[in-house]
Motif scaffolding. Structure first.
Motif, PDB file in Angstrom:
ATOM      1  N   ARG A 125       0.875  -1.066   0.130  1.00  0.00           N
ATOM      2  CA  ARG A 125       0.030  -0.156  -0.006  1.00  0.00           C
ATOM      3  C   ARG A 125       0.527   1.342  -0.055  1.00  0.00           C
ATOM      4  O   ARG A 125       0.359   2.326  -0.328  1.00  0.00           O
ATOM      5  N   TRP A 126       2.271   1.178   0.498  1.00  0.00           N
ATOM      6  CA  TRP A 126       2.826   2.423   0.478  1.00  0.00           C
ATOM      7  C   TRP A 126       3.338   2.812  -0.731  1.00  0.00           C
ATOM      8  O   TRP A 126       3.814   3.802  -1.072  1.00  0.00           O
ATOM      9  N   LEU A 127       3.185   1.824  -1.979  1.00  0.00           N
ATOM     10  CA  LEU A 127       3.460   2.518  -3.343  1.00  0.00           C
ATOM     11  C   LEU A 127       2.490   3.641  -3.780  1.00  0.00           C
ATOM     12  O   LEU A 127       1.139   3.291  -3.523  1.00  0.00           O
ATOM     13  N   PRO A 128       2.842   4.569  -4.348  1.00  0.00           N
ATOM     14  CA  PRO A 128       2.072   5.578  -4.808  1.00  0.00           C
ATOM     15  C   PRO A 128       1.110   5.104  -5.989  1.00  0.00           C
ATOM     16  O   PRO A 128       0.177   5.814  -6.253  1.00  0.00           O
ATOM     17  N   ALA A 129       1.248   4.053  -6.550  1.00  0.00           N
ATOM     18  CA  ALA A 129       0.256   3.538  -7.626  1.00  0.00           C
ATOM     19  C   ALA A 129      -1.082   3.122  -7.152  1.00  0.00           C
ATOM     20  O   ALA A 129      -1.019   2.718  -5.959  1.00  0.00           O
ATOM     21  N   GLY A 130      -2.044   3.168  -7.901  1.00  0.00           N
ATOM     22  CA  GLY A 130      -3.443   2.734  -7.533  1.00  0.00           C
ATOM     23  C   GLY A 130      -3.834   3.509  -6.337  1.00  0.00           C
ATOM     24  O   GLY A 130      -4.898   2.904  -5.880  1.00  0.00           O
ATOM     25  N   ARG A 131      -3.432   4.699  -6.293  1.00  0.00           N
ATOM     26  CA  ARG A 131      -4.141   5.472  -5.280  1.00  0.00           C
ATOM     27  C   ARG A 131      -5.448   6.541  -5.785  1.00  0.00           C
ATOM     28  O   ARG A 131      -5.202   7.140  -7.009  1.00  0.00           O
TER      29      ARG A 131
END
Length: 195
Positions: A125-131
């Protein structure tokens, strides 16, 4: 109709057609302009007051909520990272319960009105993708009703602390949504079976 009236009739039809094209052009220009205008958010949100259970009262259709039929809620709490834990629930069309856990990341502290939400698995979830954008557009001073949206005006929610809020308050928030460029023709009003 006589032959001499045909040119007049054709002229009238042409005027009507041109008028219709102009009106359609103006409507399209107005919608493009409304959506090109920046979407303003609330001045400031105190996140500790925002936490807790919110009932979805109305929304624009979206694919990830297609199966939600009633009793749509969002519960917000702080997690160990200081971000907002998002717990979304609903009753689906087949009567089963749906449950999704996500995390919201504030993008404009200390105003706390623009967040990004991820429903990716917790480990990534820490990845900025998919937000997705979660912007707080309008909220009352007692934190009882809120309008949430995103800059493209594709998604929108009216949330309330009460599953059956005053319809006048709901209409005030929907009118505001229209005034900032939301098209509400396909609005979904959420059913709640709780009292």
């Amino acid at each position: 109709m006589t032959a001499e009236n045909l040119p007049k009739a054709g002229y009238k039809l042409a005027k009507i057609a041109v008028g219709g094209v102009i009106l359609l052009g103006l409507a399209a220009t107005t919608m493009v302009y409304a959506q090109a205008k920046p979407l303003h958010v609330a001045d400031k949100v105190e996140l500790d007051k925002y936490l807790g259970v919110w009932y979805e009262i109305a929304r624009k259709p979206m694919s990830f909520q297609n199966q939600c039929d009633s009793n749509v809620t969002a519960t917000y709490t702080f997690n160990e990272n200081g971000n907002v834990l998002v717990d979304n629930r609903c009753t689906m069309k087949d009567g089963q319960q749906s449950h999704a856990i996500g995390e919201a990341f504030v993008q404009n502290a200390p105003f706390n009105t623009k967040l990004k939400v991820s429903f990716l698995p917790e480990a990534i979830r820490w990845l900025p993708a998919g937000r997705g954008d979660y912007w707080i557009l309008k909220i009352d001073e007692n934190y009882q009703t809120v309008l949430v949206g995103e800059p493209s005006r594709k998604y929108m929610w009216v949330l309330s602390r009460d599953p059956h809020p005053d319809p006048r308050v709901v209409n005030e928030y929907l009118d505001y949504a229209k005034s900032v460029g939301y098209d509400l023709k396909n609005l979904i009003r959420t059913k709640h079976t709780v009292k």
